[in-house]
Every structure is written in structure tokens, then in C-alpha cells.
Scaffold this motif. Structure first.
Motif, PDB file in Angstrom:
ATOM      1  N   VAL A 118      44.323  51.845  30.675  1.00  0.00           N
ATOM      2  CA  VAL A 118      44.425  51.815  32.064  1.00  0.00           C
ATOM      3  C   VAL A 118      42.941  52.414  32.559  1.00  0.00           C
ATOM      4  O   VAL A 118      42.167  53.204  31.935  1.00  0.00           O
ATOM      5  CB  VAL A 118      45.480  52.816  32.628  1.00  0.00           C
ATOM      6  CG1 VAL A 118      46.904  52.265  32.460  1.00  0.00           C
ATOM      7  CG2 VAL A 118      45.487  54.351  32.299  1.00  0.00           C
ATOM      8  N   THR A 122      42.860  42.072  32.394  1.00  0.00           N
ATOM      9  CA  THR A 122      43.056  42.843  33.387  1.00  0.00           C
ATOM     10  C   THR A 122      44.053  42.555  34.520  1.00  0.00           C
ATOM     11  O   THR A 122      43.603  42.091  35.689  1.00  0.00           O
ATOM     12  CB  THR A 122      41.418  43.632  33.861  1.00  0.00           C
ATOM     13  OG1 THR A 122      40.973  42.179  34.645  1.00  0.00           O
ATOM     14  CG2 THR A 122      40.853  44.100  32.846  1.00  0.00           C
ATOM     15  N   PRO A 161      41.536  37.982  36.442  1.00  0.00           N
ATOM     16  CA  PRO A 161      42.384  39.098  35.861  1.00  0.00           C
ATOM     17  C   PRO A 161      43.019  38.791  34.693  1.00  0.00           C
ATOM     18  O   PRO A 161      43.044  39.439  33.779  1.00  0.00           O
ATOM     19  CB  PRO A 161      43.368  39.014  36.890  1.00  0.00           C
ATOM     20  CG  PRO A 161      42.706  38.510  38.231  1.00  0.00           C
ATOM     21  CD  PRO A 161      41.958  37.367  37.945  1.00  0.00           C
ATOM     22  N   LYS A 220      40.842  53.274  36.736  1.00  0.00           N
ATOM     23  CA  LYS A 220      40.885  53.309  38.248  1.00  0.00           C
ATOM     24  C   LYS A 220      39.526  53.663  38.497  1.00  0.00           C
ATOM     25  O   LYS A 220      38.676  54.481  37.899  1.00  0.00           O
ATOM     26  CB  LYS A 220      41.949  54.664  38.566  1.00  0.00           C
ATOM     27  CG  LYS A 220      42.253  54.603  39.969  1.00  0.00           C
ATOM     28  CD  LYS A 220      43.088  55.736  40.128  1.00  0.00           C
ATOM     29  CE  LYS A 220      43.379  55.925  41.603  1.00  0.00           C
ATOM     30  NZ  LYS A 220      43.850  54.770  42.240  1.00  0.00           N
ATOM     31  N   GLN A 270      45.053  50.390  36.861  1.00  0.00           N
ATOM     32  CA  GLN A 270      44.820  48.955  36.597  1.00  0.00           C
ATOM     33  C   GLN A 270      45.075  49.012  34.989  1.00  0.00           C
ATOM     34  O   GLN A 270      44.252  49.715  34.407  1.00  0.00           O
ATOM     35  CB  GLN A 270      43.408  48.421  37.028  1.00  0.00           C
ATOM     36  CG  GLN A 270      43.324  46.994  36.505  1.00  0.00           C
ATOM     37  CD  GLN A 270      42.222  46.471  36.802  1.00  0.00           C
ATOM     38  OE1 GLN A 270      41.035  47.056  36.282  1.00  0.00           O
ATOM     39  NE2 GLN A 270      41.997  45.384  37.483  1.00  0.00           N
ATOM     40  N   PRO A 282      46.227  42.155  37.485  1.00  0.00           N
ATOM     41  CA  PRO A 282      45.960  42.775  38.988  1.00  0.00           C
ATOM     42  C   PRO A 282      47.129  43.763  39.177  1.00  0.00           C
ATOM     43  O   PRO A 282      47.035  44.488  40.489  1.00  0.00           O
ATOM     44  CB  PRO A 282      45.659  41.780  39.949  1.00  0.00           C
ATOM     45  CG  PRO A 282      46.768  40.668  39.094  1.00  0.00           C
ATOM     46  CD  PRO A 282      46.706  40.806  37.611  1.00  0.00           C
ATOM     47  N   HIS A 283      48.372  43.695  38.730  1.00  0.00           N
ATOM     48  CA  HIS A 283      49.452  44.484  38.849  1.00  0.00           C
ATOM     49  C   HIS A 283      49.391  46.070  38.641  1.00  0.00           C
ATOM     50  O   HIS A 283      49.404  46.337  37.279  1.00  0.00           O
ATOM     51  CB  HIS A 283      50.675  44.019  38.366  1.00  0.00           C
ATOM     52  CG  HIS A 283      50.796  42.514  38.630  1.00  0.00           C
ATOM     53  ND1 HIS A 283      50.881  41.995  39.854  1.00  0.00           N
ATOM     54  CD2 HIS A 283      50.595  41.440  37.816  1.00  0.00           C
ATOM     55  CE1 HIS A 283      50.648  40.484  39.694  1.00  0.00           C
ATOM     56  NE2 HIS A 283      50.682  40.530  38.508  1.00  0.00           N
ATOM     57  N   PRO A 284      49.256  46.862  39.446  1.00  0.00           N
ATOM     58  CA  PRO A 284      48.921  48.425  39.050  1.00  0.00           C
ATOM     59  C   PRO A 284      50.107  48.934  38.491  1.00  0.00           C
ATOM     60  O   PRO A 284      51.278  48.508  38.847  1.00  0.00           O
ATOM     61  CB  PRO A 284      48.584  49.166  40.083  1.00  0.00           C
ATOM     62  CG  PRO A 284      49.194  48.206  41.569  1.00  0.00           C
ATOM     63  CD  PRO A 284      49.225  46.769  40.917  1.00  0.00           C
ATOM     64  N   TYR A 292      44.853  47.056  31.067  1.00  0.00           N
ATOM     65  CA  TYR A 292      44.203  46.152  30.338  1.00  0.00           C
ATOM     66  C   TYR A 292      44.619  46.351  29.041  1.00  0.00           C
ATOM     67  O   TYR A 292      45.114  47.307  28.460  1.00  0.00           O
ATOM     68  CB  TYR A 292      42.629  46.579  30.647  1.00  0.00           C
ATOM     69  CG  TYR A 292      42.222  47.699  29.727  1.00  0.00           C
ATOM     70  CD1 TYR A 292      41.865  47.766  28.429  1.00  0.00           C
ATOM     71  CD2 TYR A 292      41.886  49.032  30.444  1.00  0.00           C
ATOM     72  CE1 TYR A 292      41.560  48.647  27.568  1.00  0.00           C
ATOM     73  CE2 TYR A 292      41.766  50.040  29.757  1.00  0.00           C
ATOM     74  CZ  TYR A 292      41.350  50.091  28.458  1.00  0.00           C
ATOM     75  OH  TYR A 292      41.071  51.354  27.710  1.00  0.00           O
TER      76      TYR A 292
END
Length: 226
Positions: free
Chosen positions: A176, A131, A93, A178, A140, A133-135, A142
Motif C-alpha cells: 500500500v 495500482t 491504474p 499514500k 492505495q 484506484p480503490h483505496p 499495488y
């Protein structure tokens, strides 16, 4: 340009679909993944449309002979829309690598004469990408940064016969993304990037002011994950 981007995207979609089908078939047959397949699963391929908003720079000509007392030269690239293709390798990540290829066409304007050079612009850059991992609101995030080169190719029609020129380029990016399907192979991506480079003078000493310019680049598009 749009036709080329569509063709490339279709090729990427076909490659992703074919690879996924083979992997699923092997999984159903009880065949373990190979080391190569595990590495391929860390790749994603993206195509985005990029708005390019170029800054204006101004300064004295470096050569006093070329300047001839005309004062500072102001130069800027016209705003346009380009295409950016990105290959990302996400090992973890917070550690990944990316390669970018960008293409656009716009006109460089100079305050002397007045003078304009239409050019095809191509970016080749490598960078680091994270990236987390916490939305954020289900998306997501980056972020990343990198460097490479931008090549300016004056066009046959409006390039005024100027020679090609390349400039070292640095950039940062954030945004971001998705997944849009349950299999997590197809997703939506939106972000912003900014590139920095020495404004081109195409080897003409009466245009050489050695000022750094930048391009603000909002982007939106799709990506395919193996």
C-alpha cells in the motif's frame, strides 16, 4: 549502504522538486504541457528499506565425485537489511511497469567443511505493476510481478576468493502507499515481496545441489511522484 541510499534519495528529491517547479511555472504562464512532460508525470521513484529473510535448502550434490559419500548439503543466506530503489511508470491504474535495483550484503552458509562465503548481492529486475484506484482504509494498494537477475559478488574480506555468479530471479510484490502532501508528489510506501532464484554455488561442484531458494522481503520507505 545507508549513506548511498540517503544520497540517492536526496538526488531524487531534488530532481522531483526541480521538475515540479518548472511545470508549475509553465502552468502559471499558460504554457500547455508537452508530450514529454505528460510522460514524466507518470513516473515515480521510490527508496525502501528491505528486510531479507532467506530460506534454507538442502539436497544431494549433483556431482557424485564431488559428493564423496558425504550426504546432502544444506545451505542458506543469513538474514539482513538491504535497500531497494524502484522506478515505476504508471500508464493506467491496472497497467504499469517498474524497474528495481536492490542491494544487500550477507553470508552464504554451507554445511560442508563448514564453509561460508560473504557476498554483496545486487538485484536487477523488471516487472508489471498495477495500482487499483480503490483505496483500502485510505491507502492505495499495488501489486505486481516480474523477473530479472541477481548478481552475487563475494567480498574481498570474507568471500573466500570465490568467483562472481548471477542467477535468474523471479518475484512478486504487493503493498500500500499514500501521499503525504496535498500536491501528491511525496508519499509513504509499505509492502511485501518475495524473490525466487537458484541458490548460488559460486561454480564449486561440491556445493552444487541445484535447489531453488527464496527471500521474504518486507519493505518500508518513501516515493516521489512527478
Amino acid at each position: 549502504m545507508i549513506r548511498k541510499a540517503t544520497t540517492l534519495y536526496a538526488a531524487l528529491l531534488f530532481a522531483c522538486t526541480a521538475t515540479t517547479a518548472v511545470a508549475l511555472a509553465q502552468t502559471d504562464a499558460g504554457v500547455p504541457e508537452t508530450p514529454l512532460q505528460k510522460q514524466i508525470e507518470r513516473l515515480d521513484l521510490g527508496i525502501t528499506a528491505v528486510g531479507m529473510y532467506n530460506t534454507t535448502v538442502s539436497g544431494p550434490v549433483v556431482s557424485p565425485v564431488a559428493n564423496q559419500g558425504n550426504g546432502p548439503v544444506t545451505q542458506y543466506g543469513s538474514n539482513t537489511v538491504g535497500v531497494l530503489a524502484t522506478i515505476r511508470y504508471i500508464a493506467k491504474p491496472y497497467f504499469g511497469l517498474e524497474f528495481n535495483y536492490g542491494q544487500a550484503r550477507y553470508t552464504e552458509h554451507y554445511s560442508v567443511a563448514p564453509f561460508e562465503i560473504q557476498t554483496k548481492v545486487q538485484e536487477y529486475t523488471f516487472g508489471y505493476i498495477a495500482t487499483p484506484p480503490h483505496p483500502i482504509f485510505g491507502l492505495q494498494p499495488y501489486l505486481g510481478a516480474g523477473a530479472g537477475t541477481t548478481a552475487f559478488h563475494p567480498t574481498a574480506g570474507g568471500g573466500e576468493g570465490a568467483p562472481e555468479q548471477a542467477r535468474a530471479t523471479y518475484y512478486y510484490t504487493l503493498g500500500v502507499q499514500k501521499y503525504l502532501d496535498d500536491t501528491q508528489h511525496f508519499g509513504f510506501r509499505a509492502g511485501f515481496r518475495q524473490a525466487f532464484y537458484l541458490d548460488p554455488d559460486f561454480g564449486q561442484n561440491y556445493l552444487t545441489i541445484l535447489k531453488h531458494s527464496s527471500s521474504y522481503e518486507p519493505q518500508i520507505g518513501f516515493y516521489l511522484h512527478y
